[in-house]
Scaffold this motif. Structure first.
Motif, PDB file in Angstrom:
ATOM      1  N   GLU A 180       0.852  -1.204   0.000  1.00 45.55           N
ATOM      2  CA  GLU A 180       0.000   0.000   0.000  1.00 45.55           C
ATOM      3  C   GLU A 180       0.867   1.225   0.000  1.00 45.55           C
ATOM      4  O   GLU A 180       2.021   1.200   0.425  1.00 45.55           O
ATOM      5  N   GLY A 181       0.290   2.321  -0.432  1.00 49.05           N
ATOM      6  CA  GLY A 181       0.969   3.611  -0.343  1.00 49.05           C
ATOM      7  C   GLY A 181       2.016   3.785  -1.425  1.00 49.05           C
ATOM      8  O   GLY A 181       2.270   2.894  -2.237  1.00 49.05           O
ATOM      9  N   CYS A 182       2.604   4.966  -1.450  1.00 43.32           N
ATOM     10  CA  CYS A 182       3.545   5.264  -2.521  1.00 43.32           C
ATOM     11  C   CYS A 182       4.535   6.332  -2.070  1.00 43.32           C
ATOM     12  O   CYS A 182       4.138   7.320  -1.442  1.00 43.32           O
ATOM     13  N   ASP A 183       5.810   6.111  -2.384  1.00 44.62           N
ATOM     14  CA  ASP A 183       6.857   7.094  -2.072  1.00 44.62           C
ATOM     15  C   ASP A 183       7.349   7.796  -3.327  1.00 44.62           C
ATOM     16  O   ASP A 183       8.356   8.475  -3.294  1.00 44.62           O
TER      17      ASP A 183
ATOM     18  N   ARG B  40      -2.810   7.956   0.616  1.00 41.95           N
ATOM     19  CA  ARG B  40      -2.592   6.571   1.059  1.00 41.95           C
ATOM     20  C   ARG B  40      -1.353   6.436   1.930  1.00 41.95           C
ATOM     21  O   ARG B  40      -1.119   5.379   2.520  1.00 41.95           O
ATOM     22  N   GLY B  41      -0.518   7.464   1.963  1.00 38.75           N
ATOM     23  CA  GLY B  41       0.647   7.438   2.832  1.00 38.75           C
ATOM     24  C   GLY B  41       1.841   6.714   2.229  1.00 38.75           C
ATOM     25  O   GLY B  41       1.861   6.391   1.040  1.00 38.75           O
ATOM     26  N   ALA B  42       2.836   6.481   3.086  1.00 40.47           N
ATOM     27  CA  ALA B  42       4.110   5.915   2.642  1.00 40.47           C
ATOM     28  C   ALA B  42       3.967   4.445   2.260  1.00 40.47           C
ATOM     29  O   ALA B  42       3.026   3.776   2.686  1.00 40.47           O
ATOM     30  N   GLU B  43       4.914   3.987   1.462  1.00 46.03           N
ATOM     31  CA  GLU B  43       4.918   2.585   1.027  1.00 46.03           C
ATOM     32  C   GLU B  43       5.003   1.633   2.204  1.00 46.03           C
ATOM     33  O   GLU B  43       5.805   1.826   3.106  1.00 46.03           O
ATOM     34  N   TYR B  44       4.175   0.604   2.139  1.00 44.78           N
ATOM     35  CA  TYR B  44       4.202  -0.431   3.175  1.00 44.78           C
ATOM     36  C   TYR B  44       3.963  -1.778   2.499  1.00 44.78           C
ATOM     37  O   TYR B  44       3.079  -1.896   1.641  1.00 44.78           O
ATOM     38  N   SER B  45       4.750  -2.787   2.852  1.00 49.32           N
ATOM     39  CA  SER B  45       4.556  -4.128   2.295  1.00 49.32           C
ATOM     40  C   SER B  45       4.159  -5.087   3.406  1.00 49.32           C
ATOM     41  O   SER B  45       4.777  -5.086   4.487  1.00 49.32           O
ATOM     42  N   ARG B  46       3.178  -5.921   3.150  1.00 50.21           N
ATOM     43  CA  ARG B  46       2.788  -6.922   4.155  1.00 50.21           C
ATOM     44  C   ARG B  46       3.830  -8.040   4.198  1.00 50.21           C
ATOM     45  O   ARG B  46       4.398  -8.399   3.162  1.00 50.21           O
ATOM     46  N   PRO B  47       4.040  -8.622   5.370  1.00 53.48           N
ATOM     47  CA  PRO B  47       4.962  -9.757   5.438  1.00 53.48           C
ATOM     48  C   PRO B  47       4.503 -10.877   4.501  1.00 53.48           C
ATOM     49  O   PRO B  47       3.304 -11.138   4.372  1.00 53.48           O
ATOM     50  N   ALA B  48       5.476 -11.554   3.880  1.00 61.52           N
ATOM     51  CA  ALA B  48       5.151 -12.600   2.913  1.00 61.52           C
ATOM     52  C   ALA B  48       4.290 -13.696   3.547  1.00 61.52           C
ATOM     53  O   ALA B  48       3.349 -14.207   2.922  1.00 61.52           O
ATOM     54  N   ALA B  49       4.600 -14.040   4.801  1.00 54.19           N
ATOM     55  CA  ALA B  49       3.862 -15.144   5.444  1.00 54.19           C
ATOM     56  C   ALA B  49       2.369 -14.802   5.557  1.00 54.19           C
ATOM     57  O   ALA B  49       1.505 -15.673   5.375  1.00 54.19           O
ATOM     58  N   ALA B  50       2.063 -13.531   5.840  1.00 58.21           N
ATOM     59  CA  ALA B  50       0.653 -13.127   5.977  1.00 58.21           C
ATOM     60  C   ALA B  50      -0.059 -13.213   4.628  1.00 58.21           C
ATOM     61  O   ALA B  50      -1.219 -13.629   4.536  1.00 58.21           O
TER      62      ALA B  50
ATOM     63  N   GLY C 221      -1.560  -3.525  -5.169  1.00 61.37           N
ATOM     64  CA  GLY C 221      -0.797  -2.482  -4.494  1.00 61.37           C
ATOM     65  C   GLY C 221      -0.795  -1.240  -5.357  1.00 61.37           C
ATOM     66  O   GLY C 221      -0.892  -1.349  -6.575  1.00 61.37           O
ATOM     67  N   GLN C 222      -0.690  -0.071  -4.735  1.00 66.10           N
ATOM     68  CA  GLN C 222      -0.580   1.156  -5.537  1.00 66.10           C
ATOM     69  C   GLN C 222       0.668   1.089  -6.386  1.00 66.10           C
ATOM     70  O   GLN C 222       0.741   1.654  -7.467  1.00 66.10           O
ATOM     71  N   ASN C 223       1.662   0.402  -5.862  1.00 67.43           N
ATOM     72  CA  ASN C 223       2.943   0.210  -6.524  1.00 67.43           C
ATOM     73  C   ASN C 223       3.355  -1.206  -6.235  1.00 67.43           C
ATOM     74  O   ASN C 223       4.322  -1.465  -5.566  1.00 67.43           O
ATOM     75  N   VAL C 224       2.596  -2.139  -6.756  1.00 70.96           N
ATOM     76  CA  VAL C 224       2.678  -3.510  -6.245  1.00 70.96           C
ATOM     77  C   VAL C 224       4.068  -4.114  -6.437  1.00 70.96           C
ATOM     78  O   VAL C 224       4.536  -4.894  -5.612  1.00 70.96           O
ATOM     79  N   ASN C 225       4.762  -3.692  -7.499  1.00 70.46           N
ATOM     80  CA  ASN C 225       6.081  -4.302  -7.714  1.00 70.46           C
ATOM     81  C   ASN C 225       7.187  -3.601  -6.922  1.00 70.46           C
ATOM     82  O   ASN C 225       8.354  -3.985  -7.002  1.00 70.46           O
ATOM     83  N   ALA C 226       6.805  -2.596  -6.115  1.00 69.89           N
ATOM     84  CA  ALA C 226       7.757  -2.057  -5.138  1.00 69.89           C
ATOM     85  C   ALA C 226       7.723  -2.942  -3.877  1.00 69.89           C
ATOM     86  O   ALA C 226       8.393  -2.639  -2.882  1.00 69.89           O
ATOM     87  N   TYR C 227       6.930  -4.023  -3.931  1.00 68.11           N
ATOM     88  CA  TYR C 227       6.780  -4.913  -2.781  1.00 68.11           C
ATOM     89  C   TYR C 227       8.153  -5.347  -2.242  1.00 68.11           C
ATOM     90  O   TYR C 227       9.029  -5.768  -3.000  1.00 68.11           O
ATOM     91  N   HIS C 228       8.328  -5.222  -0.944  1.00 61.93           N
ATOM     92  CA  HIS C 228       9.559  -5.721  -0.303  1.00 61.93           C
ATOM     93  C   HIS C 228       9.163  -6.161   1.103  1.00 61.93           C
ATOM     94  O   HIS C 228       9.541  -5.551   2.097  1.00 61.93           O
ATOM     95  N   GLY C 229       8.391  -7.229   1.143  1.00 61.22           N
ATOM     96  CA  GLY C 229       7.853  -7.682   2.428  1.00 61.22           C
ATOM     97  C   GLY C 229       8.842  -8.552   3.190  1.00 61.22           C
ATOM     98  O   GLY C 229       9.704  -9.212   2.600  1.00 61.22           O
TER      99      GLY C 229
END
Ligand code: SAM
Ligand code: SF4
Length: 497
Positions: free
Chosen positions: A183-186, A198-208, A228-236
């Protein structure tokens, strides 16, 4: 605005009465905008279910109405205020009947306008942003207690992610589901409100994410779209890692997709929306190697002019985009591409616009979304002097859409005569019709025998494509592997309704 007492807050301790009252709470959610909002609305339903709220399909007579808003388009706030005007009459109707209607505004307009909504629309009881809806039960209780008629405002960006507090999703929505991973975007593109709402980028933990996907698959889901707003910025956080990313480290989206693809019963994966700068090697490789990752990618470019891309703060050039597309197509030659375009950005010249048309011709898109630039308050581009006149924007948009429309139709036409696996999702508008998705994200209308509708829905079956339209395909089912139900005991080469 005095609030009516609500049954779950009564202190009479009559459990039977509380339970029966609980079943009777009607919740209506109107969702605007993107798939993230669709996902959020479903999770709001989950959060409110323990309070007895059940979704209904009309605001009239509802006990609670939530407008889950989007701030991307022009006049978004005005549209919300005019909808609130209409809802005020329904609220009054409920009160006249001795009940009440809790009125809530959620999402990005709520985040952006905040207090202003309560000031301009005093009939509103609750205003909450995209990051706080896990606190809805508390907000509902506070709204019910508020004797002073003041609405409840919760538009924080809490330190704890809402995902740590949301209940498990109550029910699978059908054979295809969304899972929010980021969620979110920087990035702060100069035209966009998302980083502010939406605020700053946040990635959910992979296990969740994996646990949620497993639950959905167990409930019958066959296709998952990672959101995700920037789904490929994912770094969970990797499974077994620590919240700050040490220990197990972090996973990018490519790694997450590989792990999800190992779930038995999950047949298809997609993700949206991605940014060209975050298309890393692992993700590009996944397109070539992971069969469950569908050959369709929405990769917004916005413009084909380097001058405009720089002014948009996109931090990539047209050539960068073309290189990424080339690498993706090397990995997955049949990849269907989609994109977002903005025309009429401040300072866009005829030459810049021609560069955009050229990029479209060079890439060849299977489908796309295009918009006239609309100044969003608080964004840097909105205060540029070089705003373009409306007719110029309109003319460019028409030219761009003509080209994109022709490409989409050509892409669809090239599918005629092919046999495509289609996930049959839901009944179509016509009797004896199911609608599904091809691997390339096209809507496919399939005629099936009425008696077989329920049995076939939710399955991935081969469909012979018979005709193509600008936004969809039509075809007939090729194989019915349980012939006894509908096809008169025969396995048919081609089944028609
Ligand atoms: N994160 C995605 C990306 O970077 O491409 C896009 C997210 S945004 C919610 C969806 C699309 O809305 C954008 O790609 C853009 O084309 C469009 N959009 C956003 N702000 C806009 C504006 N001020 N005027 C016109 N279109 C806009
Ligand atoms: Fe908006 Fe996407 Fe740019 Fe982020 S990357 S600011 S969400 S357009």
């Amino acid at each position: 605005m005095a609030k009516q007492p609500r049954s779950e807050l009564r202190r009479d301790g009559d459990r039977t009465e509380q339970v029966s009252e609980k079943i009777r709470k009607r919740l209506f959610i109107k969702t605007y905008g993107c798939q993230m909002n669709v996902y959020d609305s479903a999770r709001m339903t989950d959060v409110l279910a323990p309070l007895g709220y059940q979704v209904v399909d009309s605001p009239r007579g509802a006990d609670m109405v939530i407008l889950n808003t989007c701030h991307i388009r022009e006049k978004a706030a005005e549209k919300v205020f005019s909808e609130l005007g209409r809802l005020r009459a329904f609220k009054q109707e409920r009160r006249d009947q001795g009940g009440d209607m809790l009125l809530a505004v959620a999402g990005c307009v709520a985040q952006a306008e905040g207090e202003e909504i309560l000031r301009r629309a005093p009939q509103v009881d609750i205003v909450f942003g995209p990051q706080t809806y896990h606190r809805l039960p508390e907000m509902v209780a506070r709204a019910a207690r508020a004797a002073d008629g003041r609405g409840v405002l919760d538009i924080d960006f809490p330190v704890d992610s809402k995902f740590d507090h949301l209940p498990e999703e109550a029910a699978a929505p059908g054979p295809a589901a969304f899972v929010s991973v980021q969620e979110g975007c920087d990035k702060f593109c100069s035209f966009c409100v998302v980083p502010y709402t939406r605020g700053a980028e946040y990635s959910r933990p992979a296990a969740a994410v994996i646990a949620e996907a497993r639950r959905l698959v167990a409930a019958g889901v066959r296709e998952i779209t990672l959101l995700g707003q920037n789904v490929n910025a994912y770094h969970g956080e990797a499974p077994g890692g620590t919240p700050n990313g040490t220990g197990g480290g972090t996973w990018g989206l490519g790694r997450l997709i590989r792990a999800l693809a190992e779930i038995d019963g999950l047949e298809r994966l997609r993700y949206t929306t991605s940014h060209p700068r975050d298309m890393d090697d692992e993700l590009i490789a996944a397109h070539g190697e992971e069969e469950k990752l569908m050959p369709y990618l929405h990769l917004p470019v916005q413009s084909g002019s380097d001058r405009i891309l720089a002014a948009m703060n996109r931090r990539h050039t047209a050539a960068d985009y073309l290189r990424i597309v080339e690498r993706l197509r090397q990995a997955r030659p049949d990849l269907a591409l989609s994109s977002d375009f903005i025309v009429g950005f401040p300072g866009e010249s005829d030459r810049d616009f021609a560069d955009t048309l050229k990029l479209i011709q060079d890439v060849g898109f299977a489908q796309a979304y295009s918009f006239k630039y609309s100044p969003r308050p608080g964004t840097p581009a909105a205060v540029e002097d070089s705003q373009l006149a409306e007719p110029v924007k309109a003319e460019r948009l028409a030219g761009l859409q003509q080209l994109l429309g022709a490409q989409a139709l050509a892409f669809n036409a090239a599918c005629v005569g092919r046999d495509l696996p289609v996930l049959l999702e839901r009944p179509g508008r016509k009797a004896g019709q199911l609608v599904g998705r091809s691997p390339f994200m096209q809507s496919v209308h399939v005629g099936v025998p009425e008696v077989a509708m329920a049995r076939l829905a939710g399955r991935i079956l081969p469909v012979r494509i018979d005709s193509a339209h600008p936004n969809s395909l039509a075809g007939s089912l090729l194989v019915d592997d349980a012939p006894q139900a509908a096809a008169g005991g025969r396995t048919m080469a081609r089944i028609t309704a």
